[in-house]
Design an enzyme around this catalytic site. Structure first.
Site, PDB file in Angstrom:
ATOM      1  N   SER A 112      11.794  81.575 -89.278  1.00  0.00           N
ATOM      2  CA  SER A 112      11.403  80.550 -88.552  1.00  0.00           C
ATOM      3  C   SER A 112      11.291  80.759 -87.025  1.00  0.00           C
ATOM      4  O   SER A 112      10.712  81.643 -86.782  1.00  0.00           O
ATOM      5  CB  SER A 112      12.141  79.317 -88.969  1.00  0.00           C
ATOM      6  OG  SER A 112      11.722  78.117 -88.560  1.00  0.00           O
ATOM      7  N   GLU A 135       6.675  75.474 -98.041  1.00  0.00           N
ATOM      8  CA  GLU A 135       7.171  75.489 -96.534  1.00  0.00           C
ATOM      9  C   GLU A 135       7.744  73.794 -96.340  1.00  0.00           C
ATOM     10  O   GLU A 135       8.797  73.564 -95.727  1.00  0.00           O
ATOM     11  CB  GLU A 135       6.486  75.883 -95.604  1.00  0.00           C
ATOM     12  CG  GLU A 135       6.160  77.594 -95.690  1.00  0.00           C
ATOM     13  CD  GLU A 135       7.295  78.291 -95.403  1.00  0.00           C
ATOM     14  OE1 GLU A 135       8.364  77.973 -94.819  1.00  0.00           O
ATOM     15  OE2 GLU A 135       7.080  79.619 -95.363  1.00  0.00           O
ATOM     16  N   HIS A 142      10.701  75.730 -97.047  1.00  0.00           N
ATOM     17  CA  HIS A 142      11.167  76.569 -95.862  1.00  0.00           C
ATOM     18  C   HIS A 142      12.654  76.723 -95.897  1.00  0.00           C
ATOM     19  O   HIS A 142      13.460  75.970 -96.114  1.00  0.00           O
ATOM     20  CB  HIS A 142      10.876  75.655 -94.673  1.00  0.00           C
ATOM     21  CG  HIS A 142      10.949  76.421 -93.394  1.00  0.00           C
ATOM     22  ND1 HIS A 142      10.011  77.328 -92.988  1.00  0.00           N
ATOM     23  CD2 HIS A 142      11.658  76.398 -92.384  1.00  0.00           C
ATOM     24  CE1 HIS A 142      10.605  77.811 -91.739  1.00  0.00           C
ATOM     25  NE2 HIS A 142      11.364  77.049 -91.373  1.00  0.00           N
TER      26      HIS A 142
END
Length: 483
Positions: A193, A310, A400
């Site tokens: 990320s 995600e 995610h």
């Protein structure tokens, strides 16, 4: 005279005392790599750390960058994030294998945590580096400035200070890791990320790229923005506080006051509201080229990938179900996303509601398409993965950050003291074994276990039964505009 005590290591700033764990792995926590970035050093590039006399106890976690807890539905699974008070936030941690290093030293991995550039810490349970050390890798994790302290756009202050912190930590590794048994010429930089954003940016810079042998980028946008775009969070808070956007004016406000003001601005918003988030800014000094273009011209081996869904970390199933179809159409129009892309998502996920279609389009636009384009531009040096295992926790599915527990071989749900783990209580250990082995193989030898991307667009899909297949949902990727 060199110490024969493996928990005592001499760095150029002084001796550090670590801990020998039950596994034999040695752990050193809270080693400063730069001075505290407050007071006279606030909104300045990282400054050298002062040397110390005698031993420095490195047995407890060091201070974390000022931040607030998550709010909204994401807080259901990312709650009670650990924070440690104190100003010496520019610190790092090292895990060292139990056995004596081989000739030349152990390969090294440097982990950069995520959190949208405004949250996160190296001391989160899943980021424990012990299993990498168990498998013959020196593991380093770093803290860096977050939020306005690290990514404000102010007159009288340098840009991308959080990135400069990460660069300073990488230089520390190059200078010091040999004392811990690591090989400075075999450093893999790894981030997820926001940590992946910083990893990509460090690769885009010639000075820091020279310190990296390989890189792993997990679920990260790759584009840096022009100054005006990156300044939006700063401009919004400047307006709310009624102060000029200068470093001198902002120094009158302590970090807590800025965090509280930011929290008031974010109240009730979601990722679908266009809330301005922190981003890296293009800058001649700290980031002269955007990573999404710069990385196409380099030959550093890269392992890059995303998860299948995600967006489901950021919004609950109920929130996704409440998104109206007109909002999907509006966002598509604004971002110039063609109908063909939305149709391809609906084919791939039959029965998907407007929220899931919109979330998939947005995260594919900002993460999956850039990864595929990068791999296509440098196919012989790039390995691509997709994490597809569906977590049962809060209907996250392959959301995610779910993959981190598997890559680290830290299935936190097995530990009953952990209140909520993204992968749940019964996540498959066999998948963690497989994914962690791929990461270790890449760190040690640049070989994760499947072929590079190439003309066939080969992608390793990690699931209960994993497989290497051509890029899945390629029609979505191909229909999306370049971000």
């Amino acid at each position: 005279m060199e110490s024969t005590d493996p928990t005592l290591v001499a760095t150029t700033a002084g001796l550090v005392r670590g801990t020998a764990l039950a596994s034999g792995v040695r752990r050193f926590l809270n080693i400063p790599y730069a001075a505290a970035p407050f007071g006279e050093h606030r909104w300045r590039p990282p400054q050298p750390v002062s040397a110390w006399q005698g031993e420095r106890a490195c047995t407890e976690w060091g201070p974390t960058s000022p931040q607030t807890q998550y709010t909204g539905s994401i807080a259901e699974v990312l709650k009670d994030m650990p924070t440690v008070p104190g100003e010496d936030v520019l610190n790092l941690n090292v895990w060292v294998p139990a056995a004596a290093p081989p000739p030349g030293g152990y390969p090294v991995v440097v982990w950069v945590h995520g959190g949208a550039l405004e949250r996160g810490a190296a001391c989160i349970r899943v980021y424990d580096g012990g299993n990498f050390a168990r498998d013959g890798v020196v593991f380093v994790s770093i803290h860096y400035r977050l939020g306005f302290e690290g990514f404000a756009v102010l007159e009288g202050a340098d840009l991308n200070l959080g990135l400069e912190d990460a660069a300073a930590a990488l230089r520390w590794v190059a200078a010091e890791i040999g004392a811990f048994g690591g090989n400075k010429d075999q450093v893999t930089l790894m981030g997820e990320s926001a940590g992946g954003v910083l990893t990509a940016a460090l690769l885009a810079r010639a000075d820091t790229r020279a310190l990296v042998a390989r890189a792993i980028i997990q679920s990260a946008p790759l584009a840096a923005k022009e100054r005006a775009e990156a300044a939006k969070p700063t401009a919004e808070l400047t307006k709310a506080l009624g102060i000029p956007a200068t470093a001198d004016a902002w120094r009158a406000h302590d970090p807590v006051a800025l965090l509280e003001a930011r929290g008031r601005l974010l109240a009730g918003r979601s990722i679908l509201d266009g809330t301005p988030g922190f981003q890296l800014a293009l800058d001649p000094g700290s980031l002269p080229a955007s990573p999404d273009t710069a990385l196409r011209r380099i030959d550093t081996p890269i392992l890059i990938g995303t998860t299948t869904e995600e967006h489901r970390l950021f919004l609950s199933s109920a929130e996704l179900a409440a998104v109206p179809w007109w909002k999907l159409l509006l966002v598509r129009w604004y971002l110039k996303i063609p109908r063909a892309a939305a149709a391809a998502v609906r084919r791939a996920f039959p029965g998907a509601n407007a929220g899931d279609v919109l979330g998939t389009l947005l995260l594919d636009l900002y993460m999956r398409k850039p990864a595929a384009e990068l791999a296509a531009a440098r196919p012989t040096k790039t390995w691509v993965y997709e994490f597809a295992w569906p977590s049962p926790v809060r209907e996250l599915r392959a959301a995610h950050a779910v993959e981190i527990e598997f890559a680290f071989d830290n299935l936190c749900g097995r530990d009953e003291s952990v209140p909520v783990a993204l992968a749940g209580r019964d996540a498959p250990q066999a998948l963690a074994d497989e994914m962690h082995a791929a990461w270790v193989g890449f760190i040690k030898a640049g070989e994760p276990g499947w072929a590079p991307y190439g003309k066939e667009r080969l992608t390793r899909v990690f699931d209960t039964v994993s497989a290497t297949v051509p890029l899945r949902r390629a029609d979505v990727v191909d229909a999306l505009p370049s971000a």
